[in-house]
Structures are given as C-alpha cells and as structure tokens.
Scaffold this motif. Structure first.
Motif: not given
Length: 306
Positions: A4-8, A21-30, A75-79, A168-169
């Motif tokens: 989750a990204i808090a604050g766009i 953009y990188a992971y929209e189609r991959g399904g590996q990460h949300e 799993d992770m939030v970026i403020l 890596e992500i």
C-alpha cells in the motif's frame, strides 16, 4: 507481496506509480493507493498518469481508496505524506498493519521511525529517504522533472538480508533502490542539506540564487549545516568526513531559481515543515547541549512572520 502507498503526491505518485505500472499485469504483487479528494477521483477514473523524465506511464493500482480498511492487511506500506501528517496517517493505517507488515516512511525529517513506533505500536518499522523532484501537476497526474530518483532504505531491528526481497521488488519496477546497512547515514546526509537549504530560502523568502551571491549568507548556510552535523555526530551517526563541504558544493551549484517547498508553503500561507527542519535542530541542540545559533536565527525569524 501486497503493498500500500499512503499519500499519492509527488513522492508516492512516482514510486507507487512505478510499482503499480510494473506489477499490474504480472499478478506477482498487488499495489494499492491511499489518496483523497479530486486526485483520488481522477485516479479511479483514468489511473494515475506519471509524467516522468524517463517516460509517461498510466499506472493502475489494484485499488485506489481513501479508506485504508477497504484494503485489508498488507505486507508493506510506504508512507509518502507530508511529515506533519505522519502521526495522523499512522493512526489511520492501523487497520492494514500487522506485526509482520513492513512500514517504510519516505518523508522529510530524522525521527520518522521513532514517531511510527510510538503511534502504530506494531509492524516492522523501516526508514528511508528519496532524492526526487516531483509534484501533483493536476488531479490524477504526477510530474517528475528533477532529482536522481534514488531511494535509500533500511532497517534498524531487521537484518539487511531480510530486506533484500523488497529491494528486488523495487528494482524490478525500475526504481533506483539502495538497501543500506546503516540507513541513518543516508537520512542524516540528506537532512543536513535540505534542512539548511529549506531554512535559508524560507528565511529570506527567495530562491537560492540571490542568497548565495552574498558571502555572509554562504557562511550562514555553512553554519546551519555544521550545526546539523554536530548533532548527528553526537547521536552517533557516522556521517562522511566531508559532508558539509559536499553539501555546500551541491547548494552553490543549484539553479538560480531553485526554491524549497518550505519557502513556497510559507509564502502561500500553507501548513509547512518548519518544525521538522530548523525547529527539530534547535530542540535537539537544547537536549544535547549543542549551540545552534544559525538554525535558531532562521527558526525564530520565520516563526515571528507566521
């Protein structure tokens, strides 16, 4: 991984946009966006438009919302909010943070990890900073037109090896990620520069160009940086030996018309980060018995105008 990204805004829009953009189609990460107002409405309608130096991207998160609880535990939030909103934001994020959630602040200031531990009371608290010039150009669009876009992050309680997967992500999304064994060095190195630069431009209410034409102002700028260095070293932060010289070289080489967000916010009567910058240095100086006359002059001078 669920992120989750808090604050766009400028920072969250760039790094969150790259991830979405990188992971929209991959399904590996949300990837999830937490935003608000007209900006959120446009993102829901068209995705986030990221107009960056390396290209223009339409970034579509798994969900964009102003209600974190709709996302569920992550799993992770970026403020990426403003520093003065950190404590309020932390309270709002409690529904999505578990004891195993990595929490990474990319905000100005040197006490973000401390404030997060105090206000969240859970999660694996990291720390980080970014070198980027970016902003909301209009609702739904973030423009990046400066900075090297490098992102530095690391943990205090965690071992660096645990964070290599996150590194890596980031790199897989085209982010210039730098995992640090001692993140405090990176954070204080940036803070030393931005605290002095933001403070002096706000104090004189002008861009950096006219300020550095005056030798007395150059010494004032150097003095502000030296005070930050003294405090950092007293706290045990291993800054490079030439950190003030390097930071002064950077300041003296800036574009004539370069201004700081602190100067612009104060000029426009908006909420600002004065306490995060010069106010913090004055307070820490008092706590550590270190004189901070240059930062105190700037802090009190600006406070008297507000």
């Amino acid at each position: 991984m669920k992120i989750a990204i808090a604050g766009i805004g400028g920072v969250g829009g760039y790094y969150g946009g790259k991830l979405a953009y990188a992971y929209e189609r991959g399904g590996q990460h949300e990837v999830y966006f937490i935003a608000r107002g007209g900006h959120l409405a446009k993102i829901k309608e068209n995705g986030l438009i990221l107009d960056a130096v390396d290209g223009t991207y339409t970034c579509r998160p798994k969900l964009a919302t102003d209600k974190p609880e709709e996302i569920g535990t992550v799993d992770m939030v970026i403020l990426c909010t403003k520093s003065y909103d950190l404590e309020e934001t932390a309270q709002s994020l409690k529904p999505i943070v578990s004891g195993n959630t990595y929490v990474l602040p990319l905000l100005n200031g040197v006490e973000n990890d401390v404030l997060l531990r105090r206000n969240l009371g859970k999660g694996k608290i990291l720390n980080g900073c970014a070198y980027i010039v970016s902003y909301i150009e209009k609702p739904g669009t973030v423009k990046q037109d400066g900075g090297n876009c490098k992102l530095f992050f690391g943990g205090i309680q965690e071992q660096v090896e645990e964070l290599e997967y996150i590194d890596e992500i980031f790199k897989g999304a085209g982010i210039k990620s730098n995992l640090q064994r001692d993140i405090d060095t990176a954070i204080w190195s940036k803070y030393l520069f931005i605290c002095a630069y933001a403070g002096i431009t706000a104090y004189y209410n002008t861009t950096i160009g006219p300020i550095i034409k005056d030798p007395q102002n150059i010494e004032m700028l150097r003095g502000m940086m030296t005070e930050v260095e003294q405090i950092a070293r007293k706290k045990g932060v291993p800054l490079p030996d030439d950190i003030v010289g390097r930071s002064m070289k950077l300041a003296l080489g800036m574009d004539y018309d370069a201004s700081s967000s602190l100067q612009r916010d104060i000029e426009k009567g908006r909420k600002n980060e004065l306490e995060i910058f010069n106010g913090t240095i004055v307070r820490m100086g008092q706590e550590l018995n270190i004189e901070t006359p240059f930062n105190k002059k700037v802090y009190e001078g600006i406070k008297n105008r507000l």
